[in-house]
Design a protein around this motif. Structure first.
Motif, mmCIF file in Angstrom:
data_model
loop_
_atom_site.group_PDB
_atom_site.id
_atom_site.type_symbol
_atom_site.label_atom_id
_atom_site.label_comp_id
_atom_site.label_asym_id
_atom_site.label_seq_id
_atom_site.Cartn_x
_atom_site.Cartn_y
_atom_site.Cartn_z
ATOM 1 N N TYR A 101 11.157 3.936 -7.879
ATOM 2 C CA TYR A 101 10.581 4.275 -6.579
ATOM 3 C C TYR A 101 10.675 3.152 -5.547
ATOM 4 C CZ TYR A 101 8.527 8.187 -9.148
ATOM 5 O OH TYR A 101 8.344 9.307 -9.911
ATOM 6 N N GLY A 102 10.969 1.939 -5.989
ATOM 7 C CA GLY A 102 11.068 0.821 -5.059
ATOM 8 C C GLY A 102 9.819 -0.047 -5.059
ATOM 9 N N HIS A 103 9.980 -1.261 -4.556
ATOM 10 C CA HIS A 103 8.890 -2.234 -4.599
ATOM 11 C C HIS A 103 7.754 -1.883 -3.644
ATOM 12 C CE1 HIS A 103 10.800 -5.098 -7.318
ATOM 13 N NE2 HIS A 103 11.938 -4.830 -6.700
ATOM 14 N N ASP A 104 8.049 -1.184 -2.561
ATOM 15 C CA ASP A 104 6.973 -0.790 -1.644
ATOM 16 C C ASP A 104 5.979 0.137 -2.338
ATOM 17 O OD1 ASP A 104 8.046 -2.294 0.353
ATOM 18 O OD2 ASP A 104 9.027 -0.619 1.384
ATOM 19 N N VAL A 105 6.514 1.099 -3.083
ATOM 20 C CA VAL A 105 5.639 2.004 -3.826
ATOM 21 C C VAL A 105 4.946 1.245 -4.958
ATOM 22 C CG1 VAL A 105 5.544 4.099 -5.237
ATOM 23 C CG2 VAL A 105 7.033 4.011 -3.237
ATOM 24 N N GLY A 106 5.669 0.297 -5.570
ATOM 25 C CA GLY A 106 5.046 -0.534 -6.594
ATOM 26 C C GLY A 106 3.846 -1.291 -6.057
ATOM 27 N N ASP A 107 3.961 -1.788 -4.829
ATOM 28 C CA ASP A 107 2.828 -2.476 -4.203
ATOM 29 C C ASP A 107 1.661 -1.510 -3.984
ATOM 30 O OD1 ASP A 107 4.251 -4.809 -4.167
ATOM 31 O OD2 ASP A 107 4.749 -4.728 -2.030
ATOM 32 N N GLN A 108 1.980 -0.265 -3.618
ATOM 33 C CA GLN A 108 0.921 0.733 -3.446
ATOM 34 C C GLN A 108 0.194 0.987 -4.762
ATOM 35 O OE1 GLN A 108 1.973 4.338 -1.162
ATOM 36 N NE2 GLN A 108 3.845 3.288 -0.551
ATOM 37 N N VAL A 109 0.950 0.997 -5.855
ATOM 38 C CA VAL A 109 0.347 1.194 -7.175
ATOM 39 C C VAL A 109 -0.627 0.060 -7.490
ATOM 40 C CG1 VAL A 109 0.827 1.205 -9.659
ATOM 41 C CG2 VAL A 109 2.233 2.565 -8.109
ATOM 42 N N LEU A 110 -0.203 -1.172 -7.233
ATOM 43 C CA LEU A 110 -1.068 -2.319 -7.511
ATOM 44 C C LEU A 110 -2.335 -2.275 -6.660
ATOM 45 C CD1 LEU A 110 1.592 -5.170 -7.792
ATOM 46 C CD2 LEU A 110 0.429 -3.964 -9.646
ATOM 47 N N ARG A 111 -2.196 -1.853 -5.410
ATOM 48 C CA ARG A 111 -3.380 -1.747 -4.554
ATOM 49 C C ARG A 111 -4.311 -0.637 -5.037
ATOM 50 N NH1 ARG A 111 0.286 -3.406 -0.216
ATOM 51 N NH2 ARG A 111 0.962 -1.245 0.065
ATOM 52 N N LEU A 112 -3.724 0.465 -5.512
ATOM 53 C CA LEU A 112 -4.533 1.559 -6.045
ATOM 54 C C LEU A 112 -5.328 1.101 -7.265
ATOM 55 C CD1 LEU A 112 -5.306 4.604 -6.364
ATOM 56 C CD2 LEU A 112 -3.229 4.844 -7.748
ATOM 57 N N VAL A 113 -4.642 0.449 -8.206
ATOM 58 C CA VAL A 113 -5.310 -0.039 -9.416
ATOM 59 C C VAL A 113 -6.395 -1.046 -9.054
ATOM 60 C CG1 VAL A 113 -4.980 -1.356 -11.551
ATOM 61 C CG2 VAL A 113 -3.316 0.405 -10.898
ATOM 62 N N ALA A 114 -6.088 -1.949 -8.127
ATOM 63 C CA ALA A 114 -7.064 -2.962 -7.721
ATOM 64 C C ALA A 114 -8.297 -2.328 -7.091
ATOM 65 C CB ALA A 114 -6.416 -3.943 -6.748
ATOM 66 N N ALA A 115 -8.087 -1.292 -6.280
ATOM 67 C CA ALA A 115 -9.217 -0.622 -5.626
ATOM 68 C C ALA A 115 -10.148 0.001 -6.655
ATOM 69 C CB ALA A 115 -8.707 0.440 -4.655
ATOM 70 N N LYS A 116 -9.577 0.596 -7.698
ATOM 71 C CA LYS A 116 -10.409 1.187 -8.752
ATOM 72 C C LYS A 116 -11.113 0.100 -9.562
ATOM 73 C CE LYS A 116 -8.847 5.247 -7.595
ATOM 74 N NZ LYS A 116 -9.692 6.150 -6.774
ATOM 75 N N LEU A 117 -10.382 -0.970 -9.874
ATOM 76 C CA LEU A 117 -10.961 -2.054 -10.672
ATOM 77 C C LEU A 117 -12.092 -2.772 -9.941
ATOM 78 C CD1 LEU A 117 -7.863 -3.771 -12.341
ATOM 79 C CD2 LEU A 117 -9.656 -2.452 -13.461
ATOM 80 N N SER A 118 -12.020 -2.801 -8.628
ATOM 81 C CA SER A 118 -13.054 -3.508 -7.864
ATOM 82 C C SER A 118 -14.427 -2.866 -8.042
ATOM 83 C CB SER A 118 -12.684 -3.546 -6.378
ATOM 84 O OG SER A 118 -12.714 -2.242 -5.813
ATOM 85 N N ARG A 119 -14.450 -1.627 -8.546
ATOM 86 C CA ARG A 119 -15.721 -0.924 -8.740
ATOM 87 C C ARG A 119 -16.117 -0.825 -10.215
ATOM 88 N NH1 ARG A 119 -13.272 2.155 -4.503
ATOM 89 N NH2 ARG A 119 -12.473 3.730 -5.941
#
Length: 227
Positions: A101-119
């Motif tokens: 999917y490309g690195h831009d989508v990969g960055d979105q994945v990391l932000r998604l995981v981080a947002a969930k982990l922050s809670r």
């Protein structure tokens, strides 16, 4: 008011603007300047403190995800007592995901995981590096960490990341109509994580033990919690 602005990183720019205007006024007005030399010194000190605090935040926060980074994690580990748990988390098949999917989508994945982990309950999340994250559970038994970690695993598994259409219309009007349509399986993806958790070791050994537990989770089929 100024102290509250300094203590809130999200108000850093507002503080700089206010302090700059006040200092400029004091410098340009001779009468005020004579009466307020002490205030000018105080403002400049507060300004320097805000700059240092802002720089400290940039050094310890991961820019992509907004989570504290590895440097902040190391500082936290130095302050831990003997009673704690560490969890290592890894995004499953992240390299293949990036390649497809490309690195831009990969960055979105990391932000998604981080947002969930922050809670995450009972613990504090950090970005360890790459697609790896770490959660610290001070003063907790390993049994107390399993439920919060399983909740996070399920939350991330159930989350859908919508991909931007490659052939999306250039017209804003058509784009609004298309964005209003229901998402299909073809333009959204989901990700999973594997988690390993360990307890009651020295700080370096605990990280190694959590990493070994993470390896067991991956070897057992991924998308699970192991200890």
């Amino acid at each position: 008011m100024l102290i509250r602005l300094i203590l809130r990183p999200d108000r850093f720019n507002a503080y700089l603007l206010v302090s700059t205007l006040l200092v400029s006024t004091l410098i340009l007005e001779p009468q005020i300047q004579r009466l307020s030399s002490l205030l000018i010194s105080l403002m400049l000190l507060l300004w320097m403190f805000a700059l240092l605090r802002h720089g400290h935040g940039l050094a310890y926060l991961d820019e992509l995800t907004g989570l504290p980074g590895r440097r902040a994690l190391n500082e936290h580990l130095k302050r831990l007592g003997r009673h704690y748990c560490l969890a290592m988390l890894d995004v499953d098949h992240f390299k293949k995901f990036n390649d497809r999917y490309g690195h831009d989508v990969g960055d979105q994945v990391l932000r998604l995981v981080a947002a969930k982990l922050s809670r995450v309950r009972l613990g504090k999340a950090y970005r360890y590096g790459g697609e790896e994250f770490c959660v610290v559970f001070p003063g907790r038994e390993i049994e107390q960490t399993l439920e919060p970690l399983e909740e996070i695993r399920q939350t991330i598994e159930q989350a859908r990341l919508r991909l931007r259409e490659q052939d999306r219309p250039k017209s804003n009007r058509k784009g609004r109509k298309q964005r209003g349509k229901a998402s299909t399986a073809g333009n959204s993806v989901s990700v999973t994580i594997s988690i390993g958790v360990a307890q009651n070791h020295t700080k370096s050994d605990c990280l190694k033990a959590a990493d070994k537990a993470l390896y067991r989770a991956k070897s057992a089929g991924r998308n699970r919690v192991c200890h």
